[in-house]
Design a protein around this motif. Structure first.
Motif, short mmCIF file in Angstrom:
data_model
loop_
_atom_site.label_atom_id
_atom_site.label_comp_id
_atom_site.label_asym_id
_atom_site.label_seq_id
_atom_site.Cartn_x
_atom_site.Cartn_y
_atom_site.Cartn_z
N ALA A 74 50.20 33.81 37.26
CA ALA A 74 48.99 34.45 38.02
C ALA A 74 47.96 33.61 37.60
O ALA A 74 46.66 33.72 38.21
N HIS A 75 47.91 32.78 37.32
CA HIS A 75 46.25 31.67 36.90
C HIS A 75 45.75 31.42 38.64
O HIS A 75 44.88 31.21 39.13
N GLU A 76 47.19 30.50 39.07
CA GLU A 76 47.33 30.19 40.88
C GLU A 76 46.86 31.39 41.81
O GLU A 76 45.97 31.07 41.97
N GLY A 116 45.53 33.97 40.75
CA GLY A 116 43.63 34.62 41.00
C GLY A 116 43.06 33.50 41.58
O GLY A 116 41.89 33.83 42.33
N HIS A 117 43.37 32.38 41.56
CA HIS A 117 42.51 31.54 42.52
C HIS A 117 42.46 31.18 44.11
O HIS A 117 41.71 31.21 44.59
N ALA A 118 44.00 31.75 44.25
CA ALA A 118 44.18 32.44 46.20
C ALA A 118 43.49 33.60 46.50
O ALA A 118 42.79 33.38 47.27
N ALA A 136 34.44 28.30 38.72
CA ALA A 136 35.31 27.45 39.07
C ALA A 136 36.93 28.75 39.00
O ALA A 136 37.46 28.80 39.66
N GLU A 137 36.67 28.32 37.62
CA GLU A 137 38.23 28.68 36.73
C GLU A 137 37.93 30.87 36.53
O GLU A 137 38.63 31.11 36.16
N THR A 138 37.06 31.34 37.37
CA THR A 138 37.15 32.95 36.49
C THR A 138 38.29 33.54 36.97
O THR A 138 38.42 34.15 36.42
N ALA A 139 38.28 33.40 38.21
CA ALA A 139 38.93 34.77 38.58
C ALA A 139 40.62 34.43 38.30
O ALA A 139 41.77 35.13 37.50
N SER A 140 41.16 33.22 37.77
CA SER A 140 42.13 32.24 36.75
C SER A 140 42.28 32.79 35.79
O SER A 140 43.10 33.49 35.82
N ILE A 141 41.30 32.59 34.92
CA ILE A 141 41.44 32.77 33.90
C ILE A 141 41.79 34.40 33.82
O ILE A 141 42.62 35.37 32.87
#
Ligand SMILES: [Zn+2]
Length: 357
Positions: A150-152, A154-156, A177-182
């Motif tokens: 889910a984290h990766e 989110g980044h994608a 940078a980590e918004t969508a991943s978290i």
């Protein structure tokens, strides 16, 4: 060496050069710090007291701080199960997020199967804006692998949404940078928690709270250690004992009375290599994590109104500062209230944990 460098470059404070490279202003970091410190009693102090109770102790030795509470055999998830969980969670946010993530499974642009000689780790690499991102991970079927997926992804999804801006503008600043991943991880965690038995819930919550405390509370305690150290250093060199005293003071106030700072703990500042190699870097972990918690709180208020604003935030890539990015949500990271809302999310997890003790 740092003092000399700061003097030459006329930085007003020891933190100033880091704030500049993080594209963050000191006001926001001070508001963040104040909100986290204010929540020490209701989050970390309270959680460790409850954890000691669960472990049948009055207080915990510091080495038991992150000891797992779960004794059940870990549950495993098949790849299709993980895929369904991630896509369902993403579509709760908005169908577009799930559709974008689904492409990565269909193409496939995810290298998830472990094999001999494959390296460890996980990431989503954006390549450049004319290509598509590639997701790399090693899926072993454990719960944390589902969260990593889910984290990766989110980044994608984030990288895909901002690619129309072009390679140079798509890249997000560190703070976002980590918004969508978290966020993606948080959605899947909620789903895992909802589907867990009572016995599993307590362990799940403990793990989630400890991650939160270690990323937010502990990194802010580290930041306060650095701040006090550099302030004292102005008057002259500090001995190892003096540094140890600053460490015990700043760690003690963040951990609270339920954690024993046993003999030897005074030397533990030595294991945080950031203090030497990247001074004042540590607050960035708390900043990024709590910023997302603040956004999640906003979504709780009104999920329907939130989705298009959130999509817009991600699609803006690196073209907006974090202050500009949060403005459409009515959020102001220069105010303590913004960060306090994020802390109340952690506090609610401790409430849920308390109900199961
Ligand atoms: Zn990440």
């Amino acid at each position: 060496e740092k003092q000399v460098e700061d003097r030459w470059r006329k930085y007003p404070t020891p933190q100033a050069s880091r704030h500049l490279s993080n594209e963050v202003d000191a006001d926001a970091v001070e508001a963040l710090e104040a909100a986290v410190v204010e929540a020490y009693p209701s989050v970390s102090h309270r959680y460790y007291r409850l954890k000691a109770q669960v472990m049948g102790r009055k207080s915990l030795d510091y080495w038991d701080r992150n000891a797992p509470l779960e004794t059940l055999a870990p549950k495993t998830y098949g790849w299709d199960e993980a895929k369904a969980m991630v896509l369902d969670s993403f579509s709760d946010l908005a169908p577009k997020f799930a559709d974008t993530a689904r492409t990565f499974f269909d193409q496939p642009w995810i290298d998830a199967r472990p094999r001999p000689g494959k390296q460890s780790g996980a990431y989503s690499h954006p390549v450049n804006s004319e290509r598509h991102p590639f997701v790399f991970m090693n899926y072993m079927g454990e719960r944390r692998d589902v969260l990593t997926l889910a984290h990766e992804l989110g980044h994608a999804v984030h990288q895909t949404l901002c690619s129309p801006l072009g390679t140079l503008l798509a890249d997000t600043p560190l703070t976002l940078a980590e918004t969508a991943s978290i966020f993606g991880e948080g959605l899947v965690f909620e789903r895992l928690l909802a589907g867990a038995s009572k016995a599993e819930r307590r362990g799940l919550l403990a793990g989630k709270i400890e991650d939160g405390i270690n990323t937010v509370v502990r990194q802010i305690a580290f930041h306060r250690f650095e701040t006090r150290f550099h302030a004292a250093r102005v008057a002259g060199e500090l001995s190892a004992d003096e540094i140890g005293a600053v460490w015990l003071e700043t760690m003690g106030e963040s951990l609270g009375p339920a954690i024993k700072l046993n003999a030897g703990y005074e030397h533990y500042w030595g294991y945080v290599t950031h203090f030497v190699h990247s001074p004042f870097y540590v607050y960035a972990y708390a900043f990024g994590d709590l910023l997302v918690r603040g956004l999640m709180e906003k979504r709780r208020e009104d999920p329907v109104a939130f989705a298009p604003l959130y999509e817009d935030l991600l699609a803006a890539g690196g073209t907006r500062t974090y202050v500009e990015a949060l403005r459409p949500f009515g959020l102001n990271p220069r105010e303590k209230a913004f960060w306090a809302a994020g802390m109340s999310q952690l506090e609610r997890l401790v409430d849920e944990f308390e109900a199961l003790v």
